[in-house]
Scaffold this motif. Structure first.
Motif, PDB file in Angstrom:
ATOM      1  N   SER A 185      -5.832  24.713  85.513  1.00 12.93           N
ATOM      2  CA  SER A 185      -4.614  24.366  84.775  1.00 12.93           C
ATOM      3  C   SER A 185      -4.682  22.897  84.378  1.00 12.93           C
ATOM      4  O   SER A 185      -5.205  22.067  85.132  1.00 12.93           O
ATOM      5  N   GLU A 187      -2.855  30.081  90.166  1.00 14.15           N
ATOM      6  CA  GLU A 187      -3.833  30.904  90.870  1.00 14.15           C
ATOM      7  C   GLU A 187      -3.180  32.183  91.399  1.00 14.15           C
ATOM      8  O   GLU A 187      -3.724  33.286  91.261  1.00 14.15           O
ATOM      9  N   LEU A 215      -2.444  34.503  88.413  1.00 15.91           N
ATOM     10  CA  LEU A 215      -3.646  35.183  87.924  1.00 15.91           C
ATOM     11  C   LEU A 215      -4.059  36.311  88.864  1.00 15.91           C
ATOM     12  O   LEU A 215      -4.444  37.397  88.414  1.00 15.91           O
ATOM     13  N   ALA A 239      -9.367  29.772  88.201  1.00 11.34           N
ATOM     14  CA  ALA A 239      -8.045  29.348  87.731  1.00 11.34           C
ATOM     15  C   ALA A 239      -8.066  27.844  87.494  1.00 11.34           C
ATOM     16  O   ALA A 239      -8.293  27.082  88.425  1.00 11.34           O
TER      17      ALA A 239
END
Length: 145
Positions: free
Chosen positions: A117, A73, A76, A115
């Motif tokens: 992952s 996060e 980004l 975000a």
């Protein structure tokens, strides 16, 4: 607000089995690791103030999945800033209580960014930890608790 402890670091040993990513980053000494910490602190300082407490807590987590997600996060957010976007963290959306991570705006364009992952499930993590602990115990390696 910062991520890492303000202390003199003298421990150059590699990460121990079971040591969290944050614990390792916070204790390991050396100029390379100083640069890693400084970079993360710089990115964190540019993060929206209203998002800092959450990201700080997840970066400091002993669950590496949480730490890695928070780092992604942060990464980004920094990428968006470096591409020239103005970034709003956790913008409100009409018609829903959900809030994406970012609203990025540039040249009259608006994009919402969430975000995400990939990480192993809780079951996989627990199973892996148990197997790794058994292997390390059999070989006489020290454990980090």
């Amino acid at each position: 607000m910062t991520i890492f402890s303000v202390t003199t670091r003298t421990d150059r040993s590699p990460a121990a089995h079971g040591e969290s990513q944050f614990r390792f980053f916070d204790r390991v000494s050396g100029s390379y690791w100083d640069q890693v910490r400084d970079l993360i602190e710089d990115w964190f300082a540019r993060l929206c103030p209203d998002a800092q407490a959450d990201v700080q807590g997840r970066l400091r987590s002993t669950d590496n999945r949480q730490s890695k997600g928070a780092f992604f996060e942060l990464y980004l957010h920094e990428c968006l800033l470096r591409m020239g976007y103005s970034v709003t963290c956790h913008p409100e959306l009409d018609g829903t209580s959900r809030r994406p991570d970012f609203l990025a705006e540039k040249d009259g364009r608006r994009i919402y960014v969430e975000a995400r992952s990939a990480s192993p499930s809780n079951v996989t993590v627990v199973k892996s930890a148990r197997v790794n602990e058994e292997r390390y115990s059999e070989r006489g390696y020290p454990q980090v608790r």
